[in-house]
Design a protein around this motif. Sequence first.
Motif, PDB file in Angstrom:
ATOM      1  N   TYR A  94       0.822  -1.205   0.000  1.00  0.00           N
ATOM      2  CA  TYR A  94       0.000   0.000   0.000  1.00  0.00           C
ATOM      3  C   TYR A  94       0.860   1.261   0.000  1.00  0.00           C
ATOM      4  CZ  TYR A  94      -3.657  -3.276   1.493  1.00  0.00           C
ATOM      5  OH  TYR A  94      -4.539  -4.322   1.579  1.00  0.00           O
TER       6      TYR A  94
ATOM      7  N   GLY B 174       1.695   7.084  -2.474  1.00  0.00           N
ATOM      8  CA  GLY B 174       1.407   8.293  -1.712  1.00  0.00           C
ATOM      9  C   GLY B 174       2.399   8.552  -0.598  1.00  0.00           C
ATOM     10  N   THR B 175       3.240   7.580  -0.281  1.00  0.00           N
ATOM     11  CA  THR B 175       4.254   7.810   0.755  1.00  0.00           C
ATOM     12  C   THR B 175       5.584   8.101   0.077  1.00  0.00           C
ATOM     13  OG1 THR B 175       4.827   5.470   0.911  1.00  0.00           O
ATOM     14  CG2 THR B 175       3.072   6.269   2.323  1.00  0.00           C
TER      15      THR B 175
ATOM     16  N   ALA C  46      -6.762   5.363   6.054  1.00  0.00           N
ATOM     17  CA  ALA C  46      -5.919   6.030   5.068  1.00  0.00           C
ATOM     18  C   ALA C  46      -6.445   5.725   3.678  1.00  0.00           C
ATOM     19  CB  ALA C  46      -4.467   5.579   5.199  1.00  0.00           C
TER      20      ALA C  46
ATOM     21  N   ASN D 111      -5.023   6.403  -0.144  1.00  0.00           N
ATOM     22  CA  ASN D 111      -3.886   6.914  -0.904  1.00  0.00           C
ATOM     23  C   ASN D 111      -3.825   6.249  -2.263  1.00  0.00           C
ATOM     24  OD1 ASN D 111      -3.089   4.734   1.113  1.00  0.00           O
ATOM     25  ND2 ASN D 111      -1.354   4.616  -0.282  1.00  0.00           N
TER      26      ASN D 111
ATOM     27  N   LYS E  72       0.535  11.602  -7.084  1.00  0.00           N
ATOM     28  CA  LYS E  72       0.227  10.804  -5.901  1.00  0.00           C
ATOM     29  C   LYS E  72      -0.457  11.670  -4.862  1.00  0.00           C
ATOM     30  CE  LYS E  72       4.901  11.735  -4.361  1.00  0.00           C
ATOM     31  NZ  LYS E  72       6.176  11.242  -3.868  1.00  0.00           N
TER      32      LYS E  72
ATOM     33  N   LYS F 167      -2.357  11.298  -0.614  1.00  0.00           N
ATOM     34  CA  LYS F 167      -2.690  10.471   0.542  1.00  0.00           C
ATOM     35  C   LYS F 167      -3.464  11.300   1.541  1.00  0.00           C
ATOM     36  CE  LYS F 167       0.320   9.786   3.780  1.00  0.00           C
ATOM     37  NZ  LYS F 167      -0.323  10.261   4.994  1.00  0.00           N
TER      38      LYS F 167
ATOM     39  N   SER G  82      -4.987  10.697   5.525  1.00  0.00           N
ATOM     40  CA  SER G  82      -5.069   9.719   6.614  1.00  0.00           C
ATOM     41  C   SER G  82      -5.225  10.441   7.943  1.00  0.00           C
ATOM     42  CB  SER G  82      -3.811   8.846   6.643  1.00  0.00           C
ATOM     43  OG  SER G  82      -2.670   9.622   6.958  1.00  0.00           O
TER      44      SER G  82
END
Lengths: 615, 326
Positions: free
Chosen positions: A9, A12-13, A365, A367, A379, A381, A383
């Motif tokens: 997953y 987005g990070t 979250a 994302n 991207k 995200k 959360s």
Amino acid sequence: MVSTRHILYHEGTVSWKYDSATLSRFATADLGQLLSLTLPYPVMLYGPQGALSGILLRGSASNQTTVAWNGFPINSATTGTTDLSLITPGLSDGVSVNAGVPGSLFGYGNVGGVIFLENHPDFINRLNVTVHAGMGSFGTRQALLGTKLGNEAIQAHFNVFSRTSDNDFYFRDVYKPGSPLVQLDHSRFRHAGFSQGTFLNLKGEHQVEAGIWYQVKEMEIPSIMGATATGTAFQKDSVFRMYAGYTRRYNRSFFRIRSAVFNEYIHYTDKDDPLDAFYSIDSRIRTLQLMNIAEYRVYLGDHLVADAGLTAGGVTARIQSYGQRTVETKYGVFTGLRVAYPRWTTNLTMLKEWVTHYDPPVQTALNGTYKWSDRLVMKAKLSNHYRIPSLNDKYWIPGGNPDIRPEKGWSIDAGFSLGLLPSRVSHASLGMDITAFTSTIIDWIQWIPGTDYWYPENYLRVWARGIESQLSGHLQTGRMKLEGEMNYFYTRSQNRKVQQGDGQLPYVPFHALTSKISVITDRFFFAWQGSVTGKRFSTADNSESYSLQPYYLHNLYAGWKAGKNSLAGEISVQVNNLFNEQYESIRAHAMPGTHILIQVVMNFSNTRSERKQQN
Amino acid sequence: MFHFTGGVFIVNEGKFNSNTGSISHYDPSSGKMIGDVFMQANGRPLGDVVQSMAITGDTGVIVVNNSQKIEMVNLRTFVSIGSVTGIDYPRHFLPLGDGTGLLTAGSFGGSVYRIDLKTLRVTDTLAVGNGPETLVRMNNRVYVVNSGGWTIDSTVSVIDLDTFSIIDTIPVGDQPADIVCAGNDLWVLCSGRVLYNDDWTQVIYESDAQITRISFSDHTTTSMIIGQKGDGYNPRRLALGNDGSTLYFDEAGGVYRVEADLTTAPEGPVIRKRVYGLETDRYGELYTFIAPGFDMNGYMLRYNMNGMLVDSATVGIAPNGAVSWD
């Protein structure tokens, strides 16, 4: 082995994954040193190598970043922090720093992000032996022996290491009259231990893994700059960590269950007078943590992945200042859904936990990424996050408050990755990655002074926002490879409840930059690494009187490689702080000027010869 | 370059382990406050945990606890004229007027050091009780409160200056923290003590905060309880009014006032603020110091004899007291 949830997953990070060459170069250093030299995130170094260190990801505190060893958080249950000086990169096959990892993935309570330390097998390997030996300034001696042995069904890893340094460097003590050159005293440390990992792959359907990590570190803690008496504080840390897991693979799914036990001990002493026969402070902390995770993942067609699982664990602490043996338990249930198409990917993860005295809300979250073109990927995200107070916050006597509220908030990331060269260009690459983030942390816990003692309070309301940008590329010409990278971060981490000043959190610089240029050939490598750490405040009211000015560090690495087939070696020289910059990472804590490390690495591997035969 | 001719020097402890201790200078006539005068005059920070300051002639003697030193400054320019270093846990300095002074030190078993301010050397050492703090001189004797430090004590050590020896140990209330004197009397503020059982679940002993009056002539004592058991507050500051007959002290509700003969109950709070420092000047004005935290600047609040706020200003981190230079 199956991929972990943060890889599944990950969209987005922002992830910084260290390559094997860097991990080899820093195998016998500590993680605080590695991060401080390579990332623009502020790393709080309370002194030279071996000293306490922590990282502030995205304007958060060091206890709001989780360090996970093979999926299990190793943050202290008593303080919530991880001392990065206790982590030797050479014990891990993979080290990555991941900002913005949502709390819903693992329930770590992370706000800023997660640092993953991972061991994974290579079932092609038959025998691999690596020896690192280093010698450097200030009595530095480092060594690590790593072995990997096995076949396609079983792999056994074993590492043993030792590091020591006198840290007796000279520095300009600007807190004394005339700013004399002073030699740091009482700063020696010794750190040794081993790790062991076993991986079984039985017919590809059954996988068993187990690992052990044991180490002891003893550190003399020096006086701060300006002190006129030698330090007398001393700390010993010892940990024993063990984990085991079983994975059953099916055609399009797997079930995995894993457990870990961590036994940790800290002993801190100090004396009023070096000649005293007794300690003025004699603190012993013992904790025992147990963690269990069970998960099931199913691949539904080519575009859909779903998983769900349970967590259960507890911690028991025996600390005199808690008054009695303290036990807490924690349970959770999590689930996730991933939808992946060639152009877009979306992930939804959720976690609900129950913790002694707390009923956290569901952490969620959302994302994903959108591939605008072959070169442009966007991207985002969204959360929420939630951090349970540490055991000290709740139970320390005097002051601890069992009813103190947890820290919580939400965050949004958005950004893009852009390739600046056409994909048909095979011998070169140039790309940029830009991420903007905004994050709130409400009820941030801070210890504040009362009439007779300190106590924790939900004192701060923090809004952290900023931009993380990276430009990187490479050029291959014949047998030479040129690599370059530049990272710039802007971080505004502001306490909205501050009564004085502008509220920038202490030690979070507004601006930070790192850059690196490497030249690599078959036999030779050279790298220049530079960093700029911008102005920081050391007090909550951002007093200019106690601010720390920007500092610039330059490091050089050069090495020669020799050998072929199964036996290879490398000798390298690192020159750190090339221009002898006098700086303080933490106010009044001395840092070394120019210092060098000479390292020899020998590697024996029959994997290469076997692959050659296969070819 | 400073050219002070008087004023109030405020002692700011700073944040532990960060060398942010400082001295601020306040001019009561103009209301002007200058921060961190030592740094401005000397180009370097004063040190870590500035504990106290004393004045002898035109020289200031600043005790810097976690830098293990005392620093001497010229009060007019605030330029450093020397220091005595390597002293573990120094607390308070008492000038003796002959170029020497006495310094209390120690968080457990304590000592009083005799220091020659001309040669900057420790010339004599005397063991006293646990955690010695403030000290005062009456004639040829010096009275030292033994606060207990990080342990317990409930005595005042009496030093004969001719022989530099202990001639009496006076029992007072638990954890004596501060002392003042005037005429034939001394007054000791005792913080009181709370002791828990081994697992910290029960209070097994608690004593009230009190003021103990000591007669200089025969060392007899009388006491008055000023606090309440269970209020969770242990006072540490005592100041004597300019008339020599009024005492001010801090307690849970703020700053209180009591007649020095200790025959009538305290009145107040005359100032409804919990303070970190408390001083009086020769004009009868009261200076209080507020420390909102140990990583941000504090405040000075100045009151007249009637308890009305006269002035306020920002000072350094954790201001704990002040000394007037007249």
